[in-house]
Write a protein that holds these residues in place. Sequence first.
Motif, PDB file in Angstrom:
ATOM      1  N   UNK A  29       0.837  -1.209   0.000  1.00  0.00           N
ATOM      2  CA  UNK A  29       0.000   0.000   0.000  1.00  0.00           C
ATOM      3  C   UNK A  29       0.870   1.256   0.000  1.00  0.00           C
ATOM      4  N   UNK A  30       2.002   1.204   0.716  1.00  0.00           N
ATOM      5  CA  UNK A  30       2.921   2.355   0.707  1.00  0.00           C
ATOM      6  C   UNK A  30       3.491   2.577  -0.691  1.00  0.00           C
ATOM      7  N   UNK A  31       3.842   1.462  -1.379  1.00  0.00           N
ATOM      8  CA  UNK A  31       4.394   1.581  -2.738  1.00  0.00           C
ATOM      9  C   UNK A  31       3.350   2.160  -3.693  1.00  0.00           C
ATOM     10  N   UNK A  32       2.106   1.738  -3.513  1.00  0.00           N
ATOM     11  CA  UNK A  32       1.024   2.265  -4.342  1.00  0.00           C
ATOM     12  C   UNK A  32       0.836   3.764  -4.113  1.00  0.00           C
ATOM     13  N   UNK A  33       0.843   4.155  -2.848  1.00  0.00           N
ATOM     14  CA  UNK A  33       0.634   5.565  -2.507  1.00  0.00           C
ATOM     15  C   UNK A  33       1.756   6.412  -3.106  1.00  0.00           C
ATOM     16  N   UNK A  34       2.980   5.904  -2.999  1.00  0.00           N
ATOM     17  CA  UNK A  34       4.116   6.643  -3.528  1.00  0.00           C
ATOM     18  C   UNK A  34       3.984   6.822  -5.049  1.00  0.00           C
ATOM     19  N   UNK A  35       3.577   5.750  -5.735  1.00  0.00           N
ATOM     20  CA  UNK A  35       3.426   5.831  -7.197  1.00  0.00           C
ATOM     21  C   UNK A  35       2.333   6.821  -7.576  1.00  0.00           C
ATOM     22  N   UNK A  36       1.238   6.815  -6.814  1.00  0.00           N
ATOM     23  CA  UNK A  36       0.133   7.736  -7.107  1.00  0.00           C
ATOM     24  C   UNK A  36       0.616   9.176  -6.903  1.00  0.00           C
ATOM     25  N   UNK A  37       1.424   9.407  -5.831  1.00  0.00           N
ATOM     26  CA  UNK A  37       1.946  10.753  -5.570  1.00  0.00           C
ATOM     27  C   UNK A  37       2.907  11.216  -6.663  1.00  0.00           C
ATOM     28  N   UNK A  38       3.751  10.283  -7.150  1.00  0.00           N
ATOM     29  CA  UNK A  38       4.747  10.658  -8.176  1.00  0.00           C
ATOM     30  C   UNK A  38       4.051  10.944  -9.512  1.00  0.00           C
ATOM     31  N   UNK A  39       3.068  10.123  -9.853  1.00  0.00           N
ATOM     32  CA  UNK A  39       2.356  10.324 -11.121  1.00  0.00           C
ATOM     33  C   UNK A  39       2.926   9.456 -12.237  1.00  0.00           C
ATOM     34  N   UNK A  40       2.761   9.908 -13.486  1.00  0.00           N
ATOM     35  CA  UNK A  40       3.102   9.089 -14.664  1.00  0.00           C
ATOM     36  C   UNK A  40       4.523   8.541 -14.659  1.00  0.00           C
ATOM     37  N   UNK A  41       5.465   9.307 -14.094  1.00  0.00           N
ATOM     38  CA  UNK A  41       6.873   8.858 -14.114  1.00  0.00           C
ATOM     39  C   UNK A  41       7.073   7.556 -13.348  1.00  0.00           C
ATOM     40  N   UNK A  42       6.128   7.216 -12.463  1.00  0.00           N
ATOM     41  CA  UNK A  42       6.275   5.978 -11.673  1.00  0.00           C
ATOM     42  C   UNK A  42       5.699   4.769 -12.405  1.00  0.00           C
ATOM     43  N   UNK A  43       5.041   5.004 -13.545  1.00  0.00           N
ATOM     44  CA  UNK A  43       4.331   3.908 -14.227  1.00  0.00           C
ATOM     45  C   UNK A  43       5.111   3.367 -15.428  1.00  0.00           C
ATOM     46  N   UNK A  44       4.836   2.122 -15.769  1.00  0.00           N
ATOM     47  CA  UNK A  44       5.406   1.533 -16.982  1.00  0.00           C
ATOM     48  C   UNK A  44       4.751   2.259 -18.171  1.00  0.00           C
ATOM     49  N   UNK A  45       5.554   2.816 -19.097  1.00  0.00           N
ATOM     50  CA  UNK A  45       4.942   3.520 -20.243  1.00  0.00           C
ATOM     51  C   UNK A  45       3.994   2.591 -21.001  1.00  0.00           C
ATOM     52  N   UNK A  46       2.863   3.137 -21.474  1.00  0.00           N
ATOM     53  CA  UNK A  46       1.842   2.289 -22.099  1.00  0.00           C
ATOM     54  C   UNK A  46       2.366   1.562 -23.343  1.00  0.00           C
ATOM     55  N   UNK A  47       3.391   2.147 -24.039  1.00  0.00           N
ATOM     56  CA  UNK A  47       3.926   1.470 -25.237  1.00  0.00           C
ATOM     57  C   UNK A  47       4.604   0.146 -24.907  1.00  0.00           C
ATOM     58  N   UNK A  48       4.964  -0.053 -23.631  1.00  0.00           N
ATOM     59  CA  UNK A  48       5.620  -1.303 -23.246  1.00  0.00           C
ATOM     60  C   UNK A  48       4.642  -2.307 -22.636  1.00  0.00           C
ATOM     61  N   UNK A  49       3.352  -1.994 -22.726  1.00  0.00           N
ATOM     62  CA  UNK A  49       2.373  -2.882 -22.075  1.00  0.00           C
ATOM     63  C   UNK A  49       1.536  -3.662 -23.075  1.00  0.00           C
ATOM     64  N   UNK A  50       0.983  -4.792 -22.628  1.00  0.00           N
ATOM     65  CA  UNK A  50       0.095  -5.583 -23.476  1.00  0.00           C
ATOM     66  C   UNK A  50      -0.782  -6.441 -22.580  1.00  0.00           C
ATOM     67  N   UNK A  51      -1.898  -6.929 -23.109  1.00  0.00           N
ATOM     68  CA  UNK A  51      -2.828  -7.709 -22.264  1.00  0.00           C
ATOM     69  C   UNK A  51      -2.662  -9.184 -22.548  1.00  0.00           C
TER      70      UNK A  51
END
Length: 291
Positions: free
Chosen positions: A269-291
């Motif tokens: 939950x702490x890691x999630x909160x930190x990522x939400x606070x940082x914003x897009x820079x904390x996320x895997x770019x969408x071009x590198x994702x797939x379902x």
Amino acid sequence: MITYDYPLFRPPAEAENIILQVTLGCSYNNCSFCSMYKTKKYQERSLEAICKDIDTFAAIYPNAHKIFLADGDALALPTATLLKILAYLQTSFTRLRRVSTYASAQNLLEKSEQELELLAANKLNLIYYGIETGNDVILKKITKGVNQSDIIKSLGKVPKSMKISATVILGLGGEQYSQEHIADTAHVINNTAVNYLSTLQLGLEEDAEENFYKHFADFRPLNDFEILDEQKRFLELLHPANQIIFRSNHASNALHLSGTLPKDTKRLLDELKMAIDIGNDALVPSMYRGF
Ligand code: SF4
């Protein structure tokens, strides 16, 4: 030489293991969000062809100890057929420790507890099971063919000697059903004995979109941060009776998480909160994702 019937899918955890096709396609093949086996008609391969593949694998990898039975739900095979395949595998691979397969609620409900115990005793000791959601409205909209009670009942039949690796799809209820999706899915996990749990993030393949929206016309997708909020609410609601190895590191996930529940819940939950606070820079770019 092995000639696979493509497309061929396997769980990420089976990347290093032998993939043995015993069925082709999926016996249900009707979930609206899934296009994996739309090009295949479900069929059982002949025992002769399966044993020939086993001989080929055994000659190349005699020390293999983990084997995955493909395609979409090998557990749809009659128990007697599965037992013959498992017996031949045990004779051919003397170090065999684990046989695994995808399994659906329908597959499990069709088998007795005694049959499942017999399969586990013959080394079919891990199943990959797509819960997707525990909410009945969403289950209907994604044409999963089962309801929450079927899911809990089917998972309840699995013997302790057969491990369950389950997946849940975040974002599957869209904006409209996000609360119910998370609350009802947590209810399923808290009332079953899942050993491994992964949360994927919904991303419809182009060839699945038309069918998905046909059954869920008012679907409004969540953005990455709304999905992270679902992940947070989900973790907060989980109170499993047993220890669960948790992963959110599928190719579809905007944020990768891993830990053991309930021990690591606070850290996750702490890691999630930190990522939400940082914003897009904390996320895997969408071009590198797939379902
Ligand atoms: S999600 Fe699983 S059960 Fe549903 S159609 Fe796809 S492979 Fe078959």
